[in-house]
Design an enzyme around this catalytic site. Structure first.
Site, PDB file in Angstrom:
ATOM      1  N   SER A 107      -0.112  -3.082   5.828  1.00 19.22           N
ATOM      2  CA  SER A 107      -0.232  -2.116   4.739  1.00 19.22           C
ATOM      3  C   SER A 107      -1.234  -1.015   5.060  1.00 19.22           C
ATOM      4  CB  SER A 107      -0.607  -2.857   3.452  1.00 19.22           C
ATOM      5  OG  SER A 107      -0.545  -2.023   2.336  1.00 19.22           O
ATOM      6  N   ASP A 244       0.505   5.077   1.981  1.00 18.15           N
ATOM      7  CA  ASP A 244      -0.249   4.232   2.903  1.00 18.15           C
ATOM      8  C   ASP A 244       0.656   3.845   4.068  1.00 18.15           C
ATOM      9  OD1 ASP A 244       1.409   2.437   1.583  1.00 18.15           O
ATOM     10  OD2 ASP A 244      -0.062   0.813   1.587  1.00 18.15           O
ATOM     11  N   ASP A 246       2.436   1.338   5.049  1.00 23.72           N
ATOM     12  CA  ASP A 246       3.754   0.731   4.904  1.00 23.72           C
ATOM     13  C   ASP A 246       4.548   1.301   3.731  1.00 23.72           C
ATOM     14  OD1 ASP A 246       2.301  -0.532   2.860  1.00 23.72           O
ATOM     15  OD2 ASP A 246       3.478  -2.372   3.021  1.00 23.72           O
ATOM     16  N   ASP A 248       4.139   1.437   0.408  1.00 24.17           N
ATOM     17  CA  ASP A 248       4.273   0.875  -0.935  1.00 24.17           C
ATOM     18  C   ASP A 248       3.194   1.384  -1.890  1.00 24.17           C
ATOM     19  OD1 ASP A 248       2.084  -0.532   0.017  1.00 24.17           O
ATOM     20  OD2 ASP A 248       2.945  -2.528  -0.310  1.00 24.17           O
TER      21      ASP A 248
END
Length: 450
Positions: A107, A244, A246, A248
């Site tokens: 993430s 960010d 990833d 999400d």
């Protein structure tokens, strides 16, 4: 059974240390294949299929190969998606009727970290019981399946997700005339987000779109928005959007370079639903959501509840209440009427839709919610046993709450990883808030180090 590997957000760790090693990933792939391969859900005959996606960090190549080998050895077919946002894997798992989806990503963390997330066939987090079964299966000896799986690359994965994202807005929706700066954090949205917003008609200036495996989240993206803030002003853009690593999470920057966090974005989406889409049933925030957010929703008769920090807990409360909207101050926003998980691109489009329907620029519309001053102190302790239940601590909290009356709140929250208690106070007066936080912290420190 006690959890050993899975946390509230999958498996996390520093690459090469602890659980996150190629050998572990090989065994994890085998264990996941054995457990998930036996689950019902895929109506097609033949071997079950599991999808693997990843972000742009360099370790993803190694772990993708290890997971792929383990799954194939367990007799499972593998669909390789390449670099894709986390919510895209959730969507594509449903689209391809796969048995599960696996995301290789840490993430918003730096490149030397990594992690694994699993999605069920429905695009949601795996049930606790299934995660525990996978943990138990890690101890199984690896035996080569009589019917080995096969791997194939899904070449149109990005195009499918781009169309899905666009379809979260009305068919005739247009961003024509809007100038946007996108910061893709050198992460998984680098080749997707610019196309989504350009294809909807926006003029896009993109930064953080040159991943090299090491620069994901490095001085960019939603955790480091300073470059985005500067670029929005330099480009004279209407606004900026930061994802960010990833994809999400999402944060916005207005035309003045001021940051708009997840609480404010949730408010704008909820306000738009309330005034243009027939009402907002309610919004789930977290223990850390700003009290000004709660007050603004209360003034507009929009129900609000707090969950523990973590998207799993937000989703659980949303589901229990039958609500479609929830999220965290970090920008992890779940629009359950459009996606099964937090989705930065989808959430950003809902905010832009609100701006369009209200006919107001972001810097003006955000003023409908007043963020309250918040002061947090991390109190490091020799021990935490009984500190929060101590009479002196309770008395200090009660006195602070009496002084704040109905215009603020106090939160004491133990750290999950360190010997800390976080003391947070919110209220209308920043001086009072800071003073009360210090007073409570001194009592907590005395009891915890006494």
């Amino acid at each position: 059974m006690e959890r050993k590997y899975f946390g509230t957000d999958g498996i996390r760790g520093r690459v090469g240390e602890g659980a996150i090693t190629p050998d572990f990933m090989l065994r994890l792939g085998y264990a996941a294949g054995k457990v998930l391969g036996k689950m019902s859900g895929e109506k097609r005959t033949g071997r079950p299929c599991i999808l693997i996606g990843k972000d742009t960090r360099v370790s993803g190549y190694m772990f993708e190969a290890a997971l792929e080998a383990g799954l194939i050895n367990a007799g499972v077919d593998v669909g390789l998606l390449g670099p894709m946002p986390t919510p895209a894997i959730a969507y594509l798992t449903r689209t391809f009727h796969a048995r599960a989806g696996i995301v290789i990503s840490a993430s918003h963390n730096p490149y030397h970290d990594n992690g694994i997330k699993f999605f069920s066939a429905e695009g949601s987090k795996l049930p606790d019981q299934v995660e525990l079964e996978i943990e138990a299966a890690l101890a199984l000896p690896m035996e080569t399946s009589k019917d080995l799986g096969k791997a194939h690359r899904i070449d149109d994965a990005a195009a499918r997700y781009i169309e899905f994202s666009k379809a979260s807005t009305p068919w005739n929706y247009s961003l024509d005339g809007l100038k946007i700066v996108l910061d893709c954090a050198n992460g998984a949205t680098y080749h997707i987000a610019p196309k989504v917003f350009r294809e909807l008609g926006a003029e896009v200036h993109a930064i953080g779109i040159s991943p090299d495996g090491l620069n994901i989240n490095l001085e960019c993206g939603s955790t480091k928005p300073q470059q985005l803030q500067k670029t929005v002003i330099e480009q004279k853009a209407d606004l900026g959007i930061a994802f960010d690593g990833d994809g999400d999470r999402v944060l916005f920057v207005d035309s003045n370079g001021e940051l708009i966090d997840g609480d404010q974005l949730l408010f704008l989406i909820g306000l738009h639903q309330q005034e243009f889409l027939g009402g907002c049933k309610g919004i789930v925030g977290t223990l850390m959501s700003n009290y000004g957010f709660e007050l603004a929703l209360r003034e507009r008769n929009i129900p609000f509840e707090r969950a523990k920090v973590g998207d799993r807990y937000v989703l659980e409360k949303m589901s229990a209440n039958g609500w479609m909207l929830g999220g965290e101050s970090s920008g992890h926003i779940i629009c359950a009427d459009a996606s099964t998980t937090g989705d930065g691109i989808v959430a950003a489009l809902q905010v832009l839709r609100a701006l369009s329907d209200f006919g107001e620029p972001l810097h003006q519309l955000k003023s409908r919610m007043k963020m309250l001053p918040q002061h947090m102190i991390n109190v490091r302790l020799g021990h935490r046993n009984g500190v929060l239940d101590h009479a002196d601590v309770k008395a200090a909290v009660s006195e602070a709450e009496r002084q704040l009356a109905d215009s603020g709140r106090v939160l004491l929250r133990p750290s999950g990883t360190e010997p800390l208690i976080r003391v947070m106070v919110e209220g209308r007066d920043s001086t009072q808030v800071e003073q009360l936080a210090k007073q409570i912290s001194s009592v907590v420190e005395r009891i915890g180090n006494g």
